[in-house]
Motif scaffolding. Sequence first.
Motif, PDB file in Angstrom:
ATOM      1  N   MET A   1       0.857  -1.160   0.000  1.00 12.55           N
ATOM      2  CA  MET A   1       0.000   0.000   0.000  1.00 12.55           C
ATOM      3  C   MET A   1       0.907   1.228   0.000  1.00 12.55           C
ATOM      4  N   ASN A   2       0.519   2.261  -0.728  1.00 12.33           N
ATOM      5  CA  ASN A   2       1.306   3.491  -0.812  1.00 12.33           C
ATOM      6  C   ASN A   2       0.567   4.645  -0.166  1.00 12.33           C
ATOM      7  N   ILE A   3       1.335   5.595   0.382  1.00 13.05           N
ATOM      8  CA  ILE A   3       0.744   6.761   1.024  1.00 13.05           C
ATOM      9  C   ILE A   3       1.466   8.022   0.592  1.00 13.05           C
ATOM     10  N   SER A   4       0.691   9.100   0.506  1.00 12.38           N
ATOM     11  CA  SER A   4       1.232  10.445   0.328  1.00 12.38           C
ATOM     12  C   SER A   4       0.644  11.294   1.440  1.00 12.38           C
ATOM     13  N   VAL A   5       1.509  11.855   2.283  1.00 14.12           N
ATOM     14  CA  VAL A   5       1.072  12.729   3.370  1.00 14.12           C
ATOM     15  C   VAL A   5       1.487  14.140   2.990  1.00 14.12           C
ATOM     16  N   LEU A   6       0.490  15.010   2.783  1.00 12.22           N
ATOM     17  CA  LEU A   6       0.752  16.355   2.303  1.00 12.22           C
ATOM     18  C   LEU A   6       0.175  17.395   3.256  1.00 12.22           C
ATOM     19  N   ALA A   7       0.971  18.427   3.518  1.00 12.42           N
ATOM     20  CA  ALA A   7       0.540  19.607   4.266  1.00 12.42           C
ATOM     21  C   ALA A   7       0.591  20.776   3.283  1.00 12.42           C
ATOM     22  N   PRO A   8      -0.087  21.879   3.570  1.00 16.61           N
ATOM     23  CA  PRO A   8      -0.071  23.004   2.634  1.00 16.61           C
ATOM     24  C   PRO A   8       1.341  23.510   2.305  1.00 16.61           C
ATOM     25  N   GLU A   9       2.242  23.441   3.266  1.00 19.13           N
ATOM     26  CA  GLU A   9       3.580  23.997   3.069  1.00 19.13           C
ATOM     27  C   GLU A   9       4.611  23.013   2.518  1.00 19.13           C
ATOM     28  N   ARG A  10       4.309  21.678   2.613  1.00 17.42           N
ATOM     29  CA  ARG A  10       5.315  20.709   2.144  1.00 17.42           C
ATOM     30  C   ARG A  10       4.751  19.294   2.166  1.00 17.42           C
ATOM     31  N   ALA A  11       5.470  18.393   1.486  1.00  9.51           N
ATOM     32  CA  ALA A  11       5.157  16.963   1.560  1.00  9.51           C
ATOM     33  C   ALA A  11       5.797  16.418   2.828  1.00  9.51           C
ATOM     34  N   ILE A  12       5.046  15.696   3.638  1.00  6.47           N
ATOM     35  CA  ILE A  12       5.538  15.148   4.897  1.00  6.47           C
ATOM     36  C   ILE A  12       6.181  13.787   4.676  1.00  6.47           C
ATOM     37  N   PHE A  13       5.498  12.923   3.914  1.00  4.88           N
ATOM     38  CA  PHE A  13       6.013  11.572   3.676  1.00  4.88           C
ATOM     39  C   PHE A  13       5.320  10.976   2.457  1.00  4.88           C
ATOM     40  N   THR A  14       6.085  10.244   1.668  1.00  4.29           N
ATOM     41  CA  THR A  14       5.553   9.487   0.541  1.00  4.29           C
ATOM     42  C   THR A  14       6.289   8.162   0.498  1.00  4.29           C
ATOM     43  N   GLY A  15       5.550   7.061   0.376  1.00  3.85           N
ATOM     44  CA  GLY A  15       6.219   5.778   0.278  1.00  3.85           C
ATOM     45  C   GLY A  15       5.297   4.605   0.541  1.00  3.85           C
ATOM     46  N   GLU A  16       5.907   3.421   0.615  1.00  2.00           N
ATOM     47  CA  GLU A  16       5.176   2.189   0.849  1.00  2.00           C
ATOM     48  C   GLU A  16       5.008   1.969   2.346  1.00  2.00           C
ATOM     49  N   ILE A  17       3.802   1.558   2.741  1.00  2.00           N
ATOM     50  CA  ILE A  17       3.508   1.332   4.160  1.00  2.00           C
ATOM     51  C   ILE A  17       2.747   0.024   4.337  1.00  2.00           C
ATOM     52  N   ARG A  18       2.679  -0.422   5.600  1.00  2.92           N
ATOM     53  CA  ARG A  18       1.852  -1.586   5.970  1.00  2.92           C
ATOM     54  C   ARG A  18       0.503  -1.134   6.522  1.00  2.92           C
ATOM     55  N   ALA A  19       0.496   0.009   7.253  1.00  5.41           N
ATOM     56  CA  ALA A  19      -0.737   0.490   7.887  1.00  5.41           C
ATOM     57  C   ALA A  19      -0.586   1.951   8.264  1.00  5.41           C
ATOM     58  N   VAL A  20      -1.725   2.605   8.460  1.00  4.89           N
ATOM     59  CA  VAL A  20      -1.726   3.972   8.996  1.00  4.89           C
ATOM     60  C   VAL A  20      -2.897   4.085   9.969  1.00  4.89           C
ATOM     61  N   LYS A  21      -2.625   4.680  11.130  1.00  2.00           N
ATOM     62  CA  LYS A  21      -3.645   4.910  12.151  1.00  2.00           C
ATOM     63  C   LYS A  21      -3.869   6.422  12.233  1.00  2.00           C
ATOM     64  N   VAL A  22      -5.140   6.840  12.144  1.00  2.00           N
ATOM     65  CA  VAL A  22      -5.466   8.263  12.101  1.00  2.00           C
ATOM     66  C   VAL A  22      -6.585   8.612  13.081  1.00  2.00           C
ATOM     67  N   PRO A  23      -6.656   9.894  13.490  1.00  2.00           N
ATOM     68  CA  PRO A  23      -7.719  10.339  14.406  1.00  2.00           C
ATOM     69  C   PRO A  23      -8.952  10.813  13.636  1.00  2.00           C
ATOM     70  N   GLY A  24      -9.873   9.929  13.349  1.00  2.00           N
ATOM     71  CA  GLY A  24     -11.110  10.319  12.671  1.00  2.00           C
ATOM     72  C   GLY A  24     -11.965  11.187  13.573  1.00  2.00           C
ATOM     73  N   VAL A  25     -12.899  11.923  12.992  1.00  2.00           N
ATOM     74  CA  VAL A  25     -13.757  12.791  13.797  1.00  2.00           C
ATOM     75  C   VAL A  25     -14.678  12.000  14.723  1.00  2.00           C
ATOM     76  N   SER A  26     -14.928  10.734  14.399  1.00  2.00           N
ATOM     77  CA  SER A  26     -15.752   9.875  15.264  1.00  2.00           C
ATOM     78  C   SER A  26     -14.919   8.880  16.062  1.00  2.00           C
ATOM     79  N   GLY A  27     -13.598   9.025  16.000  1.00  2.00           N
ATOM     80  CA  GLY A  27     -12.719   8.123  16.734  1.00  2.00           C
ATOM     81  C   GLY A  27     -11.563   7.651  15.862  1.00  2.00           C
ATOM     82  N   GLU A  28     -10.557   7.130  16.528  1.00  2.00           N
ATOM     83  CA  GLU A  28      -9.356   6.666  15.838  1.00  2.00           C
ATOM     84  C   GLU A  28      -9.663   5.409  15.019  1.00  2.00           C
ATOM     85  N   PHE A  29      -9.047   5.304  13.821  1.00  2.00           N
ATOM     86  CA  PHE A  29      -9.179   4.092  13.028  1.00  2.00           C
ATOM     87  C   PHE A  29      -7.892   3.820  12.268  1.00  2.00           C
ATOM     88  N   GLN A  30      -7.773   2.571  11.800  1.00  2.00           N
ATOM     89  CA  GLN A  30      -6.566   2.124  11.105  1.00  2.00           C
ATOM     90  C   GLN A  30      -6.932   1.651   9.706  1.00  2.00           C
TER      91      GLN A  30
END
Length: 82
Positions: A1-30
């Motif tokens: 799986m590939n990910i691109s993490v972008l902020a308005p000022e710069r790219a944070i990370f791009t590459g191959e990953i196994r998983a990502v855990k994020v803070p959804g508005v209704s709770g954390e999910f992976q």
Amino acid sequence: MNISVLAPERAIFTGEIRAVKVPGVSGEFQVLNNHAPLVSALAAGQVTIKLANNEERSFGIERGFIEVLNNDVALLVQGVKE
């Protein structure tokens, strides 16, 4: 799986990953490989990326959005705190 993490000022990370855990508005999910298509708003919290080599990277965000489609993850975030 590939990910691109972008902020308005710069790219944070791009590459191959196994998983990502994020803070959804209704709770954390992976997101794992072959996840169903998804678009979700993100709340303030911690994002944790598990890389293909099993290393982890974490950073805080103020808010953002995640899109998952065909094993490609786009993470658009604001207020990154590394």
